[in-house]
Design a protein around this motif. Structure first.
Motif, PDB file in Angstrom:
ATOM      1  N   THR A  82       0.835  -1.205   0.000  1.00 40.36           N
ATOM      2  CA  THR A  82       0.000   0.000   0.000  1.00 40.36           C
ATOM      3  C   THR A  82       0.868   1.253   0.000  1.00 40.36           C
ATOM      4  OG1 THR A  82      -1.714  -1.184   1.247  1.00 40.36           O
ATOM      5  CG2 THR A  82      -1.838   1.210   1.207  1.00 40.36           C
ATOM      6  N   THR A  83       1.935   1.226   0.787  1.00 41.67           N
ATOM      7  CA  THR A  83       2.854   2.364   0.844  1.00 41.67           C
ATOM      8  C   THR A  83       3.524   2.594  -0.502  1.00 41.67           C
ATOM      9  OG1 THR A  83       3.279   1.929   3.193  1.00 41.67           O
ATOM     10  CG2 THR A  83       4.864   3.309   2.019  1.00 41.67           C
ATOM     11  N   ILE A  84       3.947   1.501  -1.147  1.00 41.36           N
ATOM     12  CA  ILE A  84       4.585   1.629  -2.459  1.00 41.36           C
ATOM     13  C   ILE A  84       3.596   2.157  -3.492  1.00 41.36           C
ATOM     14  CG2 ILE A  84       5.666   0.334  -4.341  1.00 41.36           C
ATOM     15  CD1 ILE A  84       6.804  -1.552  -2.255  1.00 41.36           C
ATOM     16  N   ALA A  85       2.349   1.651  -3.441  1.00 38.93           N
ATOM     17  CA  ALA A  85       1.338   2.054  -4.421  1.00 38.93           C
ATOM     18  C   ALA A  85       1.014   3.538  -4.330  1.00 38.93           C
ATOM     19  CB  ALA A  85       0.070   1.231  -4.232  1.00 38.93           C
ATOM     20  N   THR A  86       1.109   4.103  -3.135  1.00 41.44           N
ATOM     21  CA  THR A  86       0.776   5.520  -2.957  1.00 41.44           C
ATOM     22  C   THR A  86       2.021   6.400  -2.870  1.00 41.44           C
ATOM     23  OG1 THR A  86       0.649   5.148  -0.548  1.00 41.44           O
ATOM     24  CG2 THR A  86      -1.402   5.000  -1.808  1.00 41.44           C
ATOM     25  N   GLU A  88       5.300   8.666  -4.071  1.00 44.05           N
ATOM     26  CA  GLU A  88       5.543   9.639  -5.137  1.00 44.05           C
ATOM     27  C   GLU A  88       6.427   9.050  -6.227  1.00 44.05           C
ATOM     28  OE1 GLU A  88       7.063  13.280  -3.676  1.00 44.05           O
ATOM     29  OE2 GLU A  88       5.200  13.859  -2.660  1.00 44.05           O
ATOM     30  N   GLN A  89       7.311   8.148  -5.861  1.00 50.75           N
ATOM     31  CA  GLN A  89       8.182   7.517  -6.858  1.00 50.75           C
ATOM     32  C   GLN A  89       7.358   6.805  -7.917  1.00 50.75           C
ATOM     33  OE1 GLN A  89      10.884   4.615  -5.257  1.00 50.75           O
ATOM     34  NE2 GLN A  89      11.912   4.251  -7.200  1.00 50.75           N
ATOM     35  N   LEU A  90       6.383   6.024  -7.480  1.00 50.96           N
ATOM     36  CA  LEU A  90       5.524   5.326  -8.431  1.00 50.96           C
ATOM     37  C   LEU A  90       4.659   6.321  -9.204  1.00 50.96           C
ATOM     38  CD1 LEU A  90       3.721   1.993  -7.968  1.00 50.96           C
ATOM     39  CD2 LEU A  90       2.397   3.931  -8.771  1.00 50.96           C
ATOM     40  N   ALA A  91       4.165   7.347  -8.511  1.00 50.75           N
ATOM     41  CA  ALA A  91       3.307   8.325  -9.167  1.00 50.75           C
ATOM     42  C   ALA A  91       4.049   9.033 -10.301  1.00 50.75           C
ATOM     43  CB  ALA A  91       2.808   9.337  -8.146  1.00 50.75           C
ATOM     44  N   ASN A 114       2.982  22.816 -12.076  1.00 52.35           N
ATOM     45  CA  ASN A 114       2.526  21.717 -12.928  1.00 52.35           C
ATOM     46  C   ASN A 114       2.691  20.366 -12.233  1.00 52.35           C
ATOM     47  OD1 ASN A 114       2.095  23.711 -14.766  1.00 52.35           O
ATOM     48  ND2 ASN A 114       3.565  22.994 -16.271  1.00 52.35           N
ATOM     49  N   LYS A 115       3.821  20.199 -11.540  1.00 47.72           N
ATOM     50  CA  LYS A 115       4.041  18.945 -10.822  1.00 47.72           C
ATOM     51  C   LYS A 115       2.998  18.745  -9.734  1.00 47.72           C
ATOM     52  CE  LYS A 115       9.045  18.683 -11.529  1.00 47.72           C
ATOM     53  NZ  LYS A 115      10.379  18.695 -10.856  1.00 47.72           N
ATOM     54  N   MET A 121      -4.007  15.505  -9.302  1.00 59.26           N
ATOM     55  CA  MET A 121      -4.953  14.809 -10.156  1.00 59.26           C
ATOM     56  C   MET A 121      -4.711  13.300 -10.126  1.00 59.26           C
ATOM     57  SD  MET A 121      -7.157  16.845 -11.388  1.00 59.26           S
ATOM     58  CE  MET A 121      -7.829  15.710 -12.601  1.00 59.26           C
ATOM     59  N   TRP A 122      -3.437  12.909 -10.055  1.00 56.82           N
ATOM     60  CA  TRP A 122      -3.103  11.469  -9.989  1.00 56.82           C
ATOM     61  C   TRP A 122      -3.732  10.826  -8.760  1.00 56.82           C
ATOM     62  CZ3 TRP A 122      -1.090   7.230 -12.215  1.00 56.82           C
ATOM     63  CH2 TRP A 122      -0.664   6.197 -11.375  1.00 56.82           C
ATOM     64  N   TYR A 123      -3.525  11.450  -7.603  1.00 56.88           N
ATOM     65  CA  TYR A 123      -4.060  10.871  -6.380  1.00 56.88           C
ATOM     66  C   TYR A 123      -5.586  10.966  -6.316  1.00 56.88           C
ATOM     67  CZ  TYR A 123       0.640  10.360  -4.527  1.00 56.88           C
ATOM     68  OH  TYR A 123       1.936   9.977  -4.333  1.00 56.88           O
ATOM     69  N   THR A 124      -6.151  11.937  -7.053  1.00 55.62           N
ATOM     70  CA  THR A 124      -7.612  12.017  -7.125  1.00 55.62           C
ATOM     71  C   THR A 124      -8.186  10.831  -7.889  1.00 55.62           C
ATOM     72  OG1 THR A 124      -7.558  14.440  -7.023  1.00 55.62           O
ATOM     73  CG2 THR A 124      -9.553  13.429  -7.903  1.00 55.62           C
ATOM     74  N   ASN A 125      -7.486  10.413  -8.942  1.00 47.31           N
ATOM     75  CA  ASN A 125      -7.972   9.320  -9.781  1.00 47.31           C
ATOM     76  C   ASN A 125      -7.527   7.934  -9.296  1.00 47.31           C
ATOM     77  OD1 ASN A 125      -9.274  11.030 -11.674  1.00 47.31           O
ATOM     78  ND2 ASN A 125      -7.312  11.456 -12.663  1.00 47.31           N
TER      79      ASN A 125
END
Length: 364
Positions: A82-86, A88-91, A114-115, A121-125
């Motif tokens: 869960t930590t890896i999925a959320t 910033e590196q993965l994002a 922009n970042k 938006m990434w974490y929203t979706n």
């Protein structure tokens, strides 16, 4: 002057007087919200479900030792995924790979604004949550249903890669230790082998089968023949016979015995006896060093295999597929909600307006 109504029935005359404006506003809100909802882009959600494997049981070092692989991991592994999925590196990896910043209305990821906007938006979706069966559900929303499915599956794959890299640095250090041990024992074994060969060469001990037995036998046989020849010489001298050939034979036997027993020759009993203990000691040390060398080489080879091994740390239960139905917008809900809200606000407004007029009339 009539009294103010004590219940909602008093609103009926008000609504009757203002029914047409309220109706017009509600119809405008309904048509406007319908038009706006039609302009909204459909969004689709795809979900993949994964189970975490026990990271210790899929360690290549343990697998090489014959330990079994556990299908599911504990809550610790679930929290790690869960930590890896959320993270910033993965994002950032996914945003750059699929150029999602363009979908979010940004031309590049150069500026901090922009970042921040793209990440928001990434974490929203993105939706990552453990379910009640200790599995991890990863959902992603996109205007493109095929992209949503691809990203959800790619998130799971990237989680696996990052999870495998967690112990990678320690594994590299362990491999370097095994490599140093292998190099040390390899060099030590070769030096011992050269030393043993040199001792054997100096003392004439080459480890041949029954070497000592045959050398001792040759000395004894030569001594016996020499003694017999000298006895025959004495007899021949007393009888007056010719002793030339016999003396030549005795001379040859004496030289042969000297060769077998003197330190100047390669094969001789004295050197063999002196070097036997030295070769046995070196041979014992070499055997011990050889076993260490073999073990160090095996450890180093296993470490290299483990470092290059790619064993999945997750079990994919359900792959994400392109959604058949959109998740939003729910157009009928937008239209109904806008119409109802506009109606209620209109009623509240006209009620307050009527109340205001009535209060002003009372104080006049």
């Amino acid at each position: 002057m009539s009294e103010r109504p004590k219940n909602l029935l008093g609103l009926v005359p008000v609504l009757n007087r203002w029914k047409y404006p309220i109706l017009v506003l509600s119809i405008i809100a309904m048509l406007g919200s319908a038009g706006i909802s039609l302009l909204l882009t459909n969004e689709y959600q795809s979900t993949t479900i994964i189970y975490p494997a026990n990271i210790l049981s899929v360690d290549p070092d343990r697998i090489l030792q014959g330990e079994k692989i556990e299908v599911t991991g504990s809550s610790v592994e679930l929290d790690r995924l869960t930590t890896i999925a959320t993270s910033e590196q993965l994002a950032y990896f996914m945003i750059y790979k699929y150029k999602l910043y363009l979908d979010y209305g940004y031309q590049d990821m150069e500026s901090d604004i922009n970042k921040f906007g793209a990440m928001n938006m990434w974490y929203t979706n993105l939706d990552v949550r453990p379910n009640d069966r200790d599995a991890l559900e990863i959902s992603f929303i996109s205007h493109d249903k095929y992209k949503a499915a691809a990203i959800a599956n790619d998130i799971a794959a990237r989680i696996d890669v990052l999870n495998q890299e967690l112990p990678l640095e320690n594994r590299k250090r362990v491999m370097e230790i095994y490599k140093d041990q292998y190099n040390y024992y390899s060099k030590a074994y070769l030096n011992l082998r050269d030393s043993l060969n040199e001792v054997r060469k100096n003392y004439g001990i080459y480890g041949l089968a029954d070497e000592g037995y045959h050398l001792s036998k040759s000395v004894i046989e030569t001594q016996t023949e020499l003694a017999q020849a000298k006895g025959e010489l004495e007899v021949m001298q007393q009888s007056g016979g010719s002793t030339t050939a016999l003396k030549a034979r005795i001379n040859g036997l004496e030289k042969a015995l000297a060769t077998l027993t003197s330190s100047g020759s390669v094969y001789n009993l004295n050197k063999y006896a002196a070097g036997l203990k030295a070769t046995k000691d070196l041979d014992s040390i070499q055997s011990n060093m050889l076993s260490r060398y073999i073990k160090a080489k095996a450890n180093f080879d296993n470490a290299k295999i483990a470092l290059n091994g790619k064993i999945s740390t997750i079990n994919v239960v359900q792959k994400a597929e392109a959604a058949n139905r959109k998740i939003k917008p729910i157009r009928w809900l937008i239209v109904a909600g806008s119409t109802i809200v506009t109606f209620l606000l209109s009623v509240i407004f006209v009620s307050l307006y009527e109340l205001y007029k009535r209060e002003n009339y009372r104080f006049e």
